[in-house]
Design a protein around this motif. Sequence first.
Motif, mmCIF file in Angstrom:
data_model
loop_
_atom_site.group_PDB
_atom_site.id
_atom_site.type_symbol
_atom_site.label_atom_id
_atom_site.label_comp_id
_atom_site.label_asym_id
_atom_site.label_seq_id
_atom_site.Cartn_x
_atom_site.Cartn_y
_atom_site.Cartn_z
ATOM 1 N N ASP A 140 -2.999 -2.992 8.277
ATOM 2 C CA ASP A 140 -4.078 -2.096 7.859
ATOM 3 C C ASP A 140 -4.885 -1.560 9.037
ATOM 4 N N MET A 146 -0.708 5.865 1.909
ATOM 5 C CA MET A 146 -0.398 4.836 2.918
ATOM 6 C C MET A 146 0.984 5.146 3.494
ATOM 7 N N CYS A 168 4.533 2.201 2.131
ATOM 8 C CA CYS A 168 4.773 2.852 3.434
ATOM 9 C C CYS A 168 6.192 2.612 3.951
ATOM 10 N N THR A 195 -5.329 2.710 6.298
ATOM 11 C CA THR A 195 -5.792 2.167 5.020
ATOM 12 C C THR A 195 -7.176 2.698 4.661
ATOM 13 N N LEU A 248 -2.359 4.184 -2.475
ATOM 14 C CA LEU A 248 -0.978 3.845 -2.111
ATOM 15 C C LEU A 248 -0.167 5.081 -1.731
ATOM 16 N N THR A 295 -1.310 -7.212 -3.250
ATOM 17 C CA THR A 295 -1.865 -6.017 -2.617
ATOM 18 C C THR A 295 -1.087 -5.641 -1.366
ATOM 19 N N GLN A 296 -0.804 -6.614 -0.516
ATOM 20 C CA GLN A 296 -0.119 -6.317 0.746
ATOM 21 C C GLN A 296 1.344 -5.948 0.512
ATOM 22 N N LYS A 325 1.460 -2.346 -0.491
ATOM 23 C CA LYS A 325 1.265 -1.460 0.665
ATOM 24 C C LYS A 325 2.551 -1.350 1.489
#
Length: 248
Positions: free
Chosen positions: A14, A108, A145, A20, A105, A137-138, A141
């Motif tokens: 991030d 990202m 990406c 982010t 999202l 959450t991670q 992400k």
Amino acid sequence: MVLNRVRAVFFDLDNTLIDTAGASRRGMLEVIKLLQSKYHYKEEAKTICDKVQVKLSKECFHPSSTCITDLRTLHWEEAILETKGGTANRKLAEECYFLWKSTRLQHMILAEDVKAMLTELRKEVRLLLLTNGDRQTQREKIEACACQSYFDAIVIGGEQKEEKPAPSIFYHCCDLLGLQPGDCVMVGDTLETDIQGGLNAGLKATVWINKNGIMPLKSSPMPHYIVSSVLELPAVLQSIDCTVSMST
């Protein structure tokens, strides 16, 4: 043969590899539009989003007691209630949360120049992604990406016993790659986690991404190198290896 060259780089995610903060701002703007156009909120729309931003910045998440979706929906529910009064509106809170999350999202993105840098670096060193945060959450992400293919390993703090800056998570990363802390460099934008953690674990070097040119507090951990963009990293690594060559 030159000894002790950099053999691996640990990257934060991030605001190091992806924007982010910028993606989150875009999500908030979409929620403001929704609240103003569909629900006829005026200045309250921005007030609600500002309150949620504060709640996110102070967030303490314990996966054993709640899920991240419930927690963040509650942020919106509380912010709406604090701003508008009346009774709690869970449905509106969910609508705001999911719009913010989906917009975030979508934005990202791993930039093309960052992809090119990672591709070139990986020809010379091992690359590992080391990110703090909730597992769900991670992972979302990382999927958004599409960065998985650029790394030899991915470690998420929320899946480990301890997060950055605890030395244990850095040692785990070293073990995954079969390397020693003195072989590795940590790159990230947060002094208190990325840089302090790298120092705690005795890594070869720490590189702080200071995009906004802020002056750290005297009490802040001191990185070995400071750059304004992650794209400056190849030159830093070259400098580290040149220093090693000269010393040997």
